[in-house]
Design a protein around this motif. Structure first.
Motif, PDB file in Angstrom:
ATOM      1  N   LEU A   1       0.829  -1.173   0.011  1.00 25.68           N
ATOM      2  CA  LEU A   1       0.092  -0.097  -0.116  1.00 25.68           C
ATOM      3  C   LEU A   1       0.889   1.261  -0.094  1.00 25.68           C
ATOM      4  CD1 LEU A   1      -2.984  -0.809   2.420  1.00 25.68           C
ATOM      5  CD2 LEU A   1      -2.687  -1.123  -0.004  1.00 25.68           C
ATOM      6  N   PHE A   2       2.041   1.023   0.494  1.00 25.82           N
ATOM      7  CA  PHE A   2       3.089   2.173   0.530  1.00 25.82           C
ATOM      8  C   PHE A   2       3.449   2.830  -1.090  1.00 25.82           C
ATOM      9  CE2 PHE A   2       4.810   0.784   4.552  1.00 25.82           C
ATOM     10  CZ  PHE A   2       3.643   1.220   5.428  1.00 25.82           C
ATOM     11  N   THR A   3       3.209   1.949  -1.911  1.00 24.67           N
ATOM     12  CA  THR A   3       3.464   2.211  -3.249  1.00 24.67           C
ATOM     13  C   THR A   3       2.252   3.174  -3.908  1.00 24.67           C
ATOM     14  OG1 THR A   3       2.663   0.168  -4.096  1.00 24.67           O
ATOM     15  CG2 THR A   3       5.319   0.563  -3.666  1.00 24.67           C
ATOM     16  N   LEU A   4       1.003   3.012  -3.237  1.00 26.52           N
ATOM     17  CA  LEU A   4      -0.049   3.964  -3.976  1.00 26.52           C
ATOM     18  C   LEU A   4       0.264   5.252  -3.690  1.00 26.52           C
ATOM     19  CD1 LEU A   4      -2.942   2.121  -2.069  1.00 26.52           C
ATOM     20  CD2 LEU A   4      -2.330   1.769  -4.474  1.00 26.52           C
ATOM     21  N   PRO A   5      -0.271   6.201  -4.857  1.00 25.11           N
ATOM     22  CA  PRO A   5      -0.058   7.514  -4.621  1.00 25.11           C
ATOM     23  C   PRO A   5      -0.998   8.267  -3.848  1.00 25.11           C
ATOM     24  CG  PRO A   5      -1.378   6.840  -6.546  1.00 25.11           C
ATOM     25  CD  PRO A   5      -0.955   5.733  -5.939  1.00 25.11           C
ATOM     26  N   LEU A   6      -0.606   7.838  -2.375  1.00 19.80           N
ATOM     27  CA  LEU A   6      -1.560   8.522  -1.384  1.00 19.80           C
ATOM     28  C   LEU A   6      -0.520   9.270  -0.239  1.00 19.80           C
ATOM     29  CD1 LEU A   6      -4.046   5.532  -0.926  1.00 19.80           C
ATOM     30  CD2 LEU A   6      -4.364   7.693  -1.968  1.00 19.80           C
ATOM     31  N   THR A   7      -1.256  10.032   0.271  1.00 17.20           N
ATOM     32  CA  THR A   7      -0.273  10.721   1.444  1.00 17.20           C
ATOM     33  C   THR A   7      -0.325   9.794   2.715  1.00 17.20           C
ATOM     34  OG1 THR A   7      -2.519  11.761   2.327  1.00 17.20           O
ATOM     35  CG2 THR A   7      -0.966  13.176   0.721  1.00 17.20           C
ATOM     36  N   ASN A   8       0.584   9.957   3.512  1.00 21.85           N
ATOM     37  CA  ASN A   8       0.758   9.237   4.956  1.00 21.85           C
ATOM     38  C   ASN A   8      -0.604   9.485   5.688  1.00 21.85           C
ATOM     39  OD1 ASN A   8       3.260   8.365   4.135  1.00 21.85           O
ATOM     40  ND2 ASN A   8       4.138  10.227   5.285  1.00 21.85           N
ATOM     41  N   ALA A   9      -1.215  10.738   5.633  1.00 21.40           N
ATOM     42  CA  ALA A   9      -2.277  11.056   6.294  1.00 21.40           C
ATOM     43  C   ALA A   9      -3.600  10.095   6.036  1.00 21.40           C
ATOM     44  CB  ALA A   9      -2.766  12.353   6.312  1.00 21.40           C
ATOM     45  N   ALA A  10      -3.653  10.033   4.411  1.00 24.23           N
ATOM     46  CA  ALA A  10      -4.894   9.069   3.980  1.00 24.23           C
ATOM     47  C   ALA A  10      -4.335   7.373   4.139  1.00 24.23           C
ATOM     48  CB  ALA A  10      -4.555   9.411   2.468  1.00 24.23           C
ATOM     49  N   LEU A  11      -3.176   7.162   4.032  1.00 22.40           N
ATOM     50  CA  LEU A  11      -2.983   5.792   4.505  1.00 22.40           C
ATOM     51  C   LEU A  11      -3.215   5.534   6.109  1.00 22.40           C
ATOM     52  CD1 LEU A  11       0.436   5.245   2.574  1.00 22.40           C
ATOM     53  CD2 LEU A  11      -1.930   4.310   2.111  1.00 22.40           C
ATOM     54  N   ALA A  12      -2.994   6.378   6.879  1.00 22.99           N
ATOM     55  CA  ALA A  12      -3.742   6.156   8.109  1.00 22.99           C
ATOM     56  C   ALA A  12      -4.859   6.420   8.498  1.00 22.99           C
ATOM     57  CB  ALA A  12      -2.356   7.123   9.183  1.00 22.99           C
ATOM     58  N   GLY A  13      -5.447   7.421   7.908  1.00 27.22           N
ATOM     59  CA  GLY A  13      -6.701   8.097   8.228  1.00 27.22           C
ATOM     60  C   GLY A  13      -7.758   7.197   7.814  1.00 27.22           C
ATOM     61  N   TRP A  14      -8.035   6.759   6.411  1.00 23.59           N
ATOM     62  CA  TRP A  14      -9.047   6.079   5.946  1.00 23.59           C
ATOM     63  C   TRP A  14      -9.134   4.722   6.774  1.00 23.59           C
ATOM     64  CZ3 TRP A  14     -12.567   8.523   4.071  1.00 23.59           C
ATOM     65  CH2 TRP A  14     -12.405   9.991   3.208  1.00 23.59           C
ATOM     66  N   PRO A  15      -8.050   3.944   6.872  1.00 22.98           N
ATOM     67  CA  PRO A  15      -8.321   2.652   7.510  1.00 22.98           C
ATOM     68  C   PRO A  15      -8.948   2.805   8.922  1.00 22.98           C
ATOM     69  CG  PRO A  15      -6.313   2.472   6.220  1.00 22.98           C
ATOM     70  CD  PRO A  15      -6.752   3.869   6.119  1.00 22.98           C
ATOM     71  N   MET A  16      -8.428   3.917   9.604  1.00 25.69           N
ATOM     72  CA  MET A  16      -8.543   4.240  11.023  1.00 25.69           C
ATOM     73  C   MET A  16     -10.480   4.711  11.219  1.00 25.69           C
ATOM     74  SD  MET A  16      -6.948   6.572  13.835  1.00 25.69           S
ATOM     75  CE  MET A  16      -5.614   5.526  13.982  1.00 25.69           C
ATOM     76  N   LEU A  17     -10.611   5.322  10.156  1.00 20.65           N
ATOM     77  CA  LEU A  17     -12.071   6.004  10.069  1.00 20.65           C
ATOM     78  C   LEU A  17     -13.009   4.936   9.515  1.00 20.65           C
ATOM     79  CD1 LEU A  17     -13.593   8.507   9.941  1.00 20.65           C
ATOM     80  CD2 LEU A  17     -13.629   8.537   7.517  1.00 20.65           C
ATOM     81  N   TYR A  18     -12.263   3.786   8.663  1.00 24.25           N
ATOM     82  CA  TYR A  18     -13.386   2.507   8.660  1.00 24.25           C
ATOM     83  C   TYR A  18     -13.467   1.767   9.557  1.00 24.25           C
ATOM     84  CZ  TYR A  18     -12.957   3.652   3.470  1.00 24.25           C
ATOM     85  OH  TYR A  18     -13.024   4.354   2.278  1.00 24.25           O
ATOM     86  N   GLY A  19     -12.485   1.473  10.356  1.00 26.22           N
ATOM     87  CA  GLY A  19     -12.327   0.663  11.486  1.00 26.22           C
ATOM     88  C   GLY A  19     -13.249   1.114  12.784  1.00 26.22           C
ATOM     89  N   CYS A  20     -13.076   2.484  12.977  1.00 24.51           N
ATOM     90  CA  CYS A  20     -14.120   3.158  13.903  1.00 24.51           C
ATOM     91  C   CYS A  20     -15.177   3.008  13.507  1.00 24.51           C
ATOM     92  CB  CYS A  20     -13.628   4.780  14.167  1.00 24.51           C
ATOM     93  SG  CYS A  20     -12.102   4.794  14.922  1.00 24.51           S
ATOM     94  N   ALA A  21     -15.794   3.329  12.291  1.00 25.75           N
ATOM     95  CA  ALA A  21     -17.103   3.270  11.989  1.00 25.75           C
ATOM     96  C   ALA A  21     -17.690   1.623  11.923  1.00 25.75           C
ATOM     97  CB  ALA A  21     -17.115   3.796  10.285  1.00 25.75           C
ATOM     98  N   ALA A  22     -16.919   0.931  11.786  1.00 25.51           N
ATOM     99  CA  ALA A  22     -17.020  -0.384  11.748  1.00 25.51           C
ATOM    100  C   ALA A  22     -17.663  -0.998  12.929  1.00 25.51           C
ATOM    101  CB  ALA A  22     -16.240  -1.399  11.073  1.00 25.51           C
ATOM    102  N   MET A  23     -16.586  -0.492  14.013  1.00 22.65           N
ATOM    103  CA  MET A  23     -16.870  -0.930  15.228  1.00 22.65           C
ATOM    104  C   MET A  23     -17.966  -0.079  16.286  1.00 22.65           C
ATOM    105  SD  MET A  23     -14.682  -3.146  16.680  1.00 22.65           S
ATOM    106  CE  MET A  23     -13.812  -3.110  18.311  1.00 22.65           C
ATOM    107  N   SER A  24     -17.919   0.855  15.870  1.00 17.99           N
ATOM    108  CA  SER A  24     -19.206   1.707  16.312  1.00 17.99           C
ATOM    109  C   SER A  24     -20.652   1.230  15.782  1.00 17.99           C
ATOM    110  CB  SER A  24     -18.961   3.274  15.632  1.00 17.99           C
ATOM    111  OG  SER A  24     -17.722   3.561  16.387  1.00 17.99           O
TER     112      SER A  24
END
Lengths: 280, 540
Positions: free
Chosen positions: B88-111
């Motif tokens: 996933l590090f080779t995707l043209p995404l910022t570190n913020a996106a790489l950390a943020g989106w999975p965290m958002l999805y995780g939080c949303a799923a658990m909630s």
């Protein structure tokens, strides 16, 4: 036996060309120590005898009625495009796959019914180097030698030095080439009667590839040993193989001594023969 | 938003689980309304059988979400390197996106998980008013911290696991303490909400470091000791050789998997025993309860260690060992024995150490002395020894009884058996709850017990017989080994029966019951099937 060695220096090549090859002839690898070769096979018995082998994976036929007989003391090259069935064939030889149709005999034994009898006489190296990463090179040698009564400590140490492997290094920390060399070490150190190399050179640098070719030559330098060598790098196969079998969609399309193949194709290289056969 | 979609594809499994849960909940609601009826209320404190049908899948889904959203299901948790997938590090995404989106999805799923659970609890009428907001925040904070800690590279192998356990325990302790203190909902929110941005910043930092390939090296902490021990090991290695292939394989098994259970025990049991050091926890019931929990931990942890011990054995590397399948499996079984004994040695050391250091040993000694005065010293010693032997045997049994599934090397079989176990648990829990609550049902079960036990014993013996026949036919075992195995099993059953008769010699407990318990408790078919499973995996 005639072995071609295009990769070596000219003077080296001249020295060893057209004569029985000794291990010192290539790559400055240590001299093999002749050991007593006790084979239960008669000279004329094939080491590998495969008859009408068929294997399907779901709807796909990976091998379709393949019949091969590999005589002792030969270097057998197995070539074919990706998905042609080379690895599937080798897995049957190793007993990792059970024949759905036909039969497989290695040293006259069924590798599924008698895995110990077969595997203890085979040295194996594949592209997917799956040596346990947590082991050190020293651990790997210690562990491997317990399985093979004919393990030669001196030879293993010579190989380790020749391959420049640090005995304290963990396998997982080795580079791809070093891992291949570690795999080669444990495949060779007990002087197997049959050396099976499944795409061993893929993705490796020329120096490691040279070591692998050296291993093939070292193996056949000992009287009566056999090599089954599958590779995409046809020039390598061409350098060392006596006999070439070409697979296409699980079927043998060509199987003959290399010299006969080249004679029949008016001096074309194996690369060119492969492409023309694949297009046919 | 393209980055959001790209990363969302990584978590398709979570969406499937959420959808399956939603379907399950609807089915639960319908079945409860139409079949079970309003006479069976859902009791959450403590949970009854009907509540378990609700709680168990939720708990499993929660653990699954932690696994999938931290990428922990596909990575090496103990490694020094970040567990975040390198591809996933080779995707043209910022570190913020790489950390943020999975965290958002995780939080949303658990909630969402909590939201669904709370909604169902309200709709079907639970006995406890389930709060909405703060538990959703609690779920989100838990997964956010798990992600932050697992994505961080560490200087020492295994540190990630230790920190994750400590973080989980800390969050849980704070929240449970707040629940016990009846803290207001607003205070919960104030405690939990700030943790989300902090966890996000930590995760982003960890992902950035991992992306740059930065892995700290704290080996200097151990270098001196390692150099000393390395010298010793090297000098020993020269002379150390294995006398046989079997011995080498036993060493391999111990090095690969043998230390898993002792490591888990070393991680969990000392934390449990810390309860002894809390002022006031010096009464006999509390001390014995803590010791009892510590004693039950190895069998419990063995359930988690067992899949790890079997899974990698079905690899092509193992299949290529020039050793008979029977010997490869025997080496594994021998390793499980050593692993069990090592774990128990640790447990005993930890318990004795904690009792001595906390000054609670006197309480235990006093209670044992009282016990021996009532029952006799010899009987008391026998009780303690038999209890320990039973716990050790139970630990070993948990390590080996599912080995045949793992050794098969078939992913569908491993996952299917987990699912089947879960379904069986869900199906049996309400039934067991009903038996425990309803005297009438208890009477029916008691009357039918001989038949139930006879059927179970018959099934076990048929399964054992079938496995023995296949073992013999496939020439994995000769007749002599089969007879020796059967004799050993019979001896274990008779020994267990003798112990049970000695302990429970009462007219109220029929002898057939003790015999059936002995037969059903000594492993037979599943352990015997392990070589067959390995053979099935070895020659596919």
């Amino acid at each position: 036996m005639v072995v071609r060695l295009r990769g070596c220096a000219a003077d080296e090549r001249a020295r060893i060309s057209d004569q029985r090859v000794s291990a010192t002839s290539i790559c400055a690898l240590p001299t093999p120590i002749p050991v007593e070769f006790a084979s239960s096979l008669q000279q004329s018995d094939p080491v590998i005898h495969i008859a009408n082998l068929t294997r399907r994976f779901g709807a796909k036929t990976a091998l379709n009625s393949v019949s091969v007989s590999m005589p002792r003391g030969a270097v057998y090259g197995l070539v074919g495009a990706n998905g042609a069935g080379k690895t599937t064939l080798i897995k049957h030889v190793m007993g990792l796959l059970k024949a759905e149709g036909g039969s497989v005999r290695v040293f006259g034994l069924d590798p599924v019914a008698d895995p110990v009898g077969v595997l203890s006489r085979i040295g194996y190296l594949s592209e997917e180097n799956d040596l346990p990463g947590w082991m050190t090179v020293n651990d790997l040698i210690r562990y491997s030698r317990a399985f093979y009564p004919r393990w030669d400590d001196t030879y293993a140490e010579e190989l380790r030095n020749a391959f420049a492997l640090d005995s304290a290094a963990k396998i997982k920390n080795l580079s791809k080439g070093q891992k291949a060399r570690a795999g080669l070490l444990v495949a060779l150190a007990y002087r197997p009667e049959l050396l099976v190399l499944d795409e061993p050179s893929s993705g490796l640098d020329p120096i490691v590839r040279r070591d692998i070719l050296g291993a093939v030559i070292r193996t056949i330098a000992d009287e009566g040993r056999t090599v089954l060598f599958s590779s995409h790098l046809l020039d390598e196969v061409e350098e060392v193989a006596d006999h070439v079998t070409m697979l296409r969609h699980g079927t043998i399309v060509l199987s003959a001594p290399l010299a006969d193949i080249k004679a029949a194709h008016s001096g074309l290289s194996l690369d060119e023969i492969f492409i023309s056969t694949a297009r046919a | 938003m393209r980055s959001a979609r790209a990363l969302a594809r990584e978590f398709v499994g979570a969406r499937v689980v959420l959808l399956a849960l939603a379907v399950y909940m609807v089915a639960f609601y319908v079945i409860r309304g139409l079949i079970v009826g309003p006479g069976h209320p859902i009791r959450l404190a403590p949970p009854n059988g009907l509540a378990a049908v609700l709680v168990v899948p939720m708990t499993f889904a929660g653990f699954y979400f932690i696994g999938i959203f931290t990428f922990g299901l596909s990575g090496d948790l103990a490694a020094r390197e970040s567990i975040y997938p390198r591809r996933l590090f080779t995707l043209p995404l910022t570190n913020a996106a790489l950390a943020g989106w999975p965290m958002l999805y995780g939080c949303a799923a658990m909630s969402s998980l909590w939201f669904v659970a709370a909604a169902v609890a309200r709709i079907v009428g639970a006995d406890v008013a389930v709060p909405w907001i703060w538990p959703m925040l609690f779920c989100a904070a838990t997964i956010a911290w798990m992600q932050a800690l697992t994505w961080m590279p560490y200087g020492v192998r295994g540190l990630r696991v230790v920190l994750a356990v400590i973080a989980l325990a800390a969050i849980d302790m704070v929240v449970f303490a707040a629940v016990n203190l009846h803290v207001a909902n607003a205070t919960f929110v104030a405690l939990l909400a700030p943790q989300l941005p902090i966890a996000y910043l930590v995760a982003r930092y960890g992902v950035a470091r991992a992306r740059r390939g930065e892995v700290p090296d704290w080996s200097w902490l151990f270098r001196q000791g390692r150099e000393r021990s390395g010298e010793r090991t090297r000098s020993a290695d020269v002379s150390r050789t294995f006398t046989s292939a079997f011995q080498a394989q036993c060493w391999f098994e111990w090095q690969s998997h043998g230390r898993t259970l002792p490591a888990l025990v070393a991680l969990v049991v000392p934390v449990e025993l810390l309860l002894l050091f809390i002022p006031g926890n010096d009464t006999a019931p509390i001390v014995f309860e803590v010791v009892f929990i510590a004693l039950l931990s190895p069998p419990f942890l063995a359930v988690f260690a067992a899949p790890h011990m079997a899974a990698s054995s079905a690899s092509p590397y193992m299949a290529r060992r020039p050793l008979a399948s029977m010997d490869l499996v025997a080496a594994k079984l021998k390793m499980t024995v050593w692993s069990t004994l090592a774990a128990w040695a640790l447990v005993i050391i930890f318990i004795c150490g904690a009792l001595l250091l906390s000054g609670r040993m006197a309480v235990v000694v006093e209670r044992l002395r009282t016990g021996s005065e009532v029952t006799g010293t010899l009987r008391m010693i026998a009780v303690v020894v038999v209890l320990l032997v039973a716990l050790v045997a139970s630990t070993w049994k948990h390590l080996v009884q599912s080995m045949c599934v793992g050794l098969s090397g078939r992913d569908w079989l491993i996952k299917g058996s987990v699912l089947a176990g879960l379904i069986a648990l869900l199906a049996l829990w309400p039934f067991i709850d009903e038996v425990l609550r309803n005297m009438k049902v208890q009477g029916v079960v008691w009357n039918a017990l001989p038949w139930i036990l006879a059927a179970m014993v018959l099934m076990k013996m048929i399964a054992g017989g079938c496995v023995a026949i296949i073992l013999y036919d496939s020439r994995l075992l000769n007749d002599r080994a089969l007879v020796a195995g059967a004799a050993a099993w019979l001896f274990a059953v008779v020994a267990m029966y003798g112990v049970l008769v000695w302990f429970a010699d009462s007219p109220a407990i029929p002898r057939y019951l003790l015999g059936a318990v002995a037969i059903l408790n000594v492993p037979l078919a599943r352990v015997s099937a392990a070589p067959l499973a390995f053979e099935w995996s070895r020659h596919r």
